[in-house]
Design a protein around this motif. Structure first.
Motif, PDB file in Angstrom:
ATOM      1  N   THR A  92      30.145 -41.727  70.290  1.00  0.00           N
ATOM      2  CA  THR A  92      30.193 -40.106  69.758  1.00  0.00           C
ATOM      3  C   THR A  92      30.343 -40.395  68.566  1.00  0.00           C
ATOM      4  O   THR A  92      28.740 -39.236  67.526  1.00  0.00           O
ATOM      5  CB  THR A  92      30.305 -39.235  70.444  1.00  0.00           C
ATOM      6  N   LEU A  93      31.315 -39.925  67.716  1.00  0.00           N
ATOM      7  CA  LEU A  93      32.128 -40.228  66.613  1.00  0.00           C
ATOM      8  C   LEU A  93      30.939 -41.029  65.812  1.00  0.00           C
ATOM      9  O   LEU A  93      30.409 -40.755  64.494  1.00  0.00           O
ATOM     10  CB  LEU A  93      33.167 -40.702  66.280  1.00  0.00           C
ATOM     11  N   GLN A  94      30.391 -41.660  65.412  1.00  0.00           N
ATOM     12  CA  GLN A  94      29.484 -42.724  64.663  1.00  0.00           C
ATOM     13  C   GLN A  94      28.874 -42.531  64.703  1.00  0.00           C
ATOM     14  O   GLN A  94      28.257 -42.295  63.848  1.00  0.00           O
ATOM     15  CB  GLN A  94      30.242 -44.058  65.024  1.00  0.00           C
ATOM     16  N   LYS A  95      27.991 -41.716  65.985  1.00  0.00           N
ATOM     17  CA  LYS A  95      26.574 -40.828  65.740  1.00  0.00           C
ATOM     18  C   LYS A  95      26.253 -40.119  64.939  1.00  0.00           C
ATOM     19  O   LYS A  95      25.360 -39.447  63.727  1.00  0.00           O
ATOM     20  CB  LYS A  95      26.293 -40.940  67.468  1.00  0.00           C
ATOM     21  N   ILE A  96      27.481 -38.923  64.952  1.00  0.00           N
ATOM     22  CA  ILE A  96      27.449 -37.944  64.456  1.00  0.00           C
ATOM     23  C   ILE A  96      27.559 -37.641  63.018  1.00  0.00           C
ATOM     24  O   ILE A  96      27.278 -37.370  62.449  1.00  0.00           O
ATOM     25  CB  ILE A  96      28.855 -36.750  64.828  1.00  0.00           C
ATOM     26  N   TYR A  97      28.726 -38.993  62.086  1.00  0.00           N
ATOM     27  CA  TYR A  97      28.986 -39.053  60.841  1.00  0.00           C
ATOM     28  C   TYR A  97      28.593 -40.189  60.592  1.00  0.00           C
ATOM     29  O   TYR A  97      28.817 -40.475  58.942  1.00  0.00           O
ATOM     30  CB  TYR A  97      30.249 -39.189  60.604  1.00  0.00           C
ATOM     31  N   LEU A  98      27.768 -41.441  60.524  1.00  0.00           N
ATOM     32  CA  LEU A  98      27.348 -42.427  60.130  1.00  0.00           C
ATOM     33  C   LEU A  98      25.898 -42.668  60.284  1.00  0.00           C
ATOM     34  O   LEU A  98      25.022 -41.805  61.019  1.00  0.00           O
ATOM     35  CB  LEU A  98      28.156 -43.353  60.758  1.00  0.00           C
ATOM     36  N   GLY A  99      24.619 -42.915  59.404  1.00  0.00           N
ATOM     37  CA  GLY A  99      23.994 -43.043  59.137  1.00  0.00           C
ATOM     38  C   GLY A  99      22.921 -44.222  58.195  1.00  0.00           C
ATOM     39  O   GLY A  99      24.123 -44.770  57.302  1.00  0.00           O
TER      40      GLY A  99
ATOM     41  N   ALA B  18      32.045 -38.962  52.241  1.00  0.00           N
ATOM     42  CA  ALA B  18      30.752 -39.434  52.486  1.00  0.00           C
ATOM     43  C   ALA B  18      30.371 -40.919  51.711  1.00  0.00           C
ATOM     44  O   ALA B  18      30.704 -41.338  50.964  1.00  0.00           O
ATOM     45  CB  ALA B  18      29.857 -38.373  51.910  1.00  0.00           C
ATOM     46  N   GLY B  19      29.405 -42.050  52.131  1.00  0.00           N
ATOM     47  CA  GLY B  19      29.857 -42.871  51.397  1.00  0.00           C
ATOM     48  C   GLY B  19      29.626 -43.943  51.570  1.00  0.00           C
ATOM     49  O   GLY B  19      30.081 -45.282  51.448  1.00  0.00           O
ATOM     50  N   TYR B  20      30.966 -43.308  52.594  1.00  0.00           N
ATOM     51  CA  TYR B  20      31.784 -45.253  52.431  1.00  0.00           C
ATOM     52  C   TYR B  20      31.242 -45.630  53.486  1.00  0.00           C
ATOM     53  O   TYR B  20      30.889 -45.220  54.621  1.00  0.00           O
ATOM     54  CB  TYR B  20      33.769 -44.348  52.721  1.00  0.00           C
ATOM     55  N   ARG B  21      31.491 -46.637  53.367  1.00  0.00           N
ATOM     56  CA  ARG B  21      30.450 -47.802  54.604  1.00  0.00           C
ATOM     57  C   ARG B  21      31.418 -48.589  55.684  1.00  0.00           C
ATOM     58  O   ARG B  21      32.241 -48.975  55.008  1.00  0.00           O
ATOM     59  CB  ARG B  21      30.269 -49.314  53.543  1.00  0.00           C
ATOM     60  N   ALA B  22      30.868 -48.408  56.814  1.00  0.00           N
ATOM     61  CA  ALA B  22      31.437 -48.650  57.458  1.00  0.00           C
ATOM     62  C   ALA B  22      31.536 -50.518  58.074  1.00  0.00           C
ATOM     63  O   ALA B  22      30.499 -51.120  57.635  1.00  0.00           O
ATOM     64  CB  ALA B  22      30.540 -48.629  58.770  1.00  0.00           C
ATOM     65  N   LYS B  23      31.452 -51.182  58.905  1.00  0.00           N
ATOM     66  CA  LYS B  23      31.765 -52.778  59.138  1.00  0.00           C
ATOM     67  C   LYS B  23      30.825 -53.092  59.947  1.00  0.00           C
ATOM     68  O   LYS B  23      29.530 -54.359  59.403  1.00  0.00           O
ATOM     69  CB  LYS B  23      32.579 -53.308  59.788  1.00  0.00           C
ATOM     70  N   ASP B  24      29.866 -52.017  60.311  1.00  0.00           N
ATOM     71  CA  ASP B  24      28.246 -52.623  60.674  1.00  0.00           C
ATOM     72  C   ASP B  24      26.890 -52.262  59.471  1.00  0.00           C
ATOM     73  O   ASP B  24      25.822 -52.533  59.773  1.00  0.00           O
ATOM     74  CB  ASP B  24      28.212 -51.751  62.135  1.00  0.00           C
ATOM     75  N   GLY B  25      27.811 -51.590  58.703  1.00  0.00           N
ATOM     76  CA  GLY B  25      26.566 -51.812  56.996  1.00  0.00           C
ATOM     77  C   GLY B  25      26.480 -50.309  57.434  1.00  0.00           C
ATOM     78  O   GLY B  25      25.814 -49.180  55.934  1.00  0.00           O
ATOM     79  N   ARG B  26      26.880 -48.567  58.811  1.00  0.00           N
ATOM     80  CA  ARG B  26      25.924 -47.472  58.099  1.00  0.00           C
ATOM     81  C   ARG B  26      27.188 -46.974  57.439  1.00  0.00           C
ATOM     82  O   ARG B  26      28.315 -47.969  56.963  1.00  0.00           O
ATOM     83  CB  ARG B  26      26.512 -47.120  59.452  1.00  0.00           C
ATOM     84  N   THR B  27      26.419 -45.900  56.313  1.00  0.00           N
ATOM     85  CA  THR B  27      27.586 -44.974  56.305  1.00  0.00           C
ATOM     86  C   THR B  27      28.472 -43.693  56.163  1.00  0.00           C
ATOM     87  O   THR B  27      27.516 -43.044  57.310  1.00  0.00           O
ATOM     88  CB  THR B  27      27.137 -44.707  54.512  1.00  0.00           C
ATOM     89  N   ILE B  28      29.591 -43.252  55.677  1.00  0.00           N
ATOM     90  CA  ILE B  28      29.314 -41.624  56.461  1.00  0.00           C
ATOM     91  C   ILE B  28      28.991 -40.732  55.889  1.00  0.00           C
ATOM     92  O   ILE B  28      28.355 -40.696  54.989  1.00  0.00           O
ATOM     93  CB  ILE B  28      30.918 -41.428  56.148  1.00  0.00           C
ATOM     94  N   LYS B  29      27.957 -39.987  56.958  1.00  0.00           N
ATOM     95  CA  LYS B  29      26.473 -38.980  55.886  1.00  0.00           C
ATOM     96  C   LYS B  29      27.289 -38.206  55.255  1.00  0.00           C
ATOM     97  O   LYS B  29      28.298 -37.712  54.733  1.00  0.00           O
ATOM     98  CB  LYS B  29      25.936 -38.475  57.280  1.00  0.00           C
TER      99      LYS B  29
END
Length: 254
Positions: free
Chosen positions: A247-254, A19-30
């Motif tokens: 789908t993975l990014q929709k499930i796990y990033l927010g 949780a909290g790791y930031r993706a390149k698009d700015g979203r973070t792991i939920k």
């Protein structure tokens, strides 16, 4: 990477959250979606209950061998679904020409070689492919998947790299997360039982060593040299489509 990724559950080994790791698009792991650890055989029932109550663990993916599982079975959270997806033993064997080339080449560190095999061996890839199939079927918030091996460092480390790559986490963060197993194992205050396994040198030799930068750098170099990108590796080797990644990014990033 900060130590707030380490989760304090008594008797847990190298238990950490993505949780909290930031993706390149700015979203973070939920939060309460992805956890990683070493073996769960030293947990008490109260510890297992805490995994369910505090972190929403409803699914456990065990990457250990049959021998490790038989000798040190997990203590699971109540109602948790359990899946054993052994990464080892490897199934592919080097051809004569490959062995000959290796004979004349500069000797490769055996742990580095094992990390590369975890990305290229058919049996290992099948295990990680099945892992992603389970991850794609975890749509509900606050429902965590816990992925583990014995130390939570090598087989789980590669699993984490693959997941983070699929979610668009930068390699710099992936490396920091991988190296943090050294902090996680020390914080556990428990000697990881990886060295107790009777399964061959692959498991035993890795379990006795710290996470090293050379291991993950070898993974990055293999991906860049042989597959050009993580996205191409995930598509061609683990059969993850662009739709799967979305789908993975929709499930796990927010």
């Amino acid at each position: 990477m900060t130590n707030n990724h380490i989760l304090e559950v008594p008797h847990a080994i190298n238990l950490r959250t993505f949780a909290g790791y930031r993706a390149k698009d700015g979203r973070t792991i939920k939060p309460n979606k992805l956890l990683r650890s070493g073996a769960l055989d030293q947990l008490t029932q109260a510890d297992a209950q805490q995994l369910a109550d505090d972190y929403g663990v409803e699914e456990v993916i065990d990457l250990r061998t049959d021998d490790e599982v038989r000798r040190h079975p997990d203590i699971l959270p109540p109602e948790a679904r359990y899946y054993q997806l052994p990464v080892m033993p490897f199934s592919d064997h080097a051809s004569f020409s490959q062995r000959l080339k290796r004979h004349f080449a500069k000797p490769e560190d055996p742990v580095v070689h094992t990390y590369k095999k975890m990305l290229t061996d058919s049996h290992a890839k099948s295990a990680y492919q099945d892992m992603f199939s389970l991850l794609l079927n975890n749509p509900d918030d606050n429902q965590s998947v816990l992925i583990h091996c014995t130390a939570g460092k090598d087989r789980t480390g590669v699993a984490a790299m693959l997941i983070e790559a699929a979610l668009g986490i930068p390699e710099e963060t992936m490396q920091a997360d991988y190296l943090s197993s050294n902090v996680g194992l020390k914080a556990s205050g428990i000697i990881a039982p990886e060295t107790r396994s009777t399964h061959g040198n692959q498991v035993e030799s890795m379990g006795a060593l710290p996470a090293k930068k050379v291991n993950i750098q070898a993974v990055f170099e293999l991906i860049a040299r042989e597959y050009n990108s993580w996205a191409n590796y995930l598509e061609t080797q683990l059969e993850l489509s662009s739709t799967d990644l979305t789908t993975l990014q929709k499930i796990y990033l927010g």
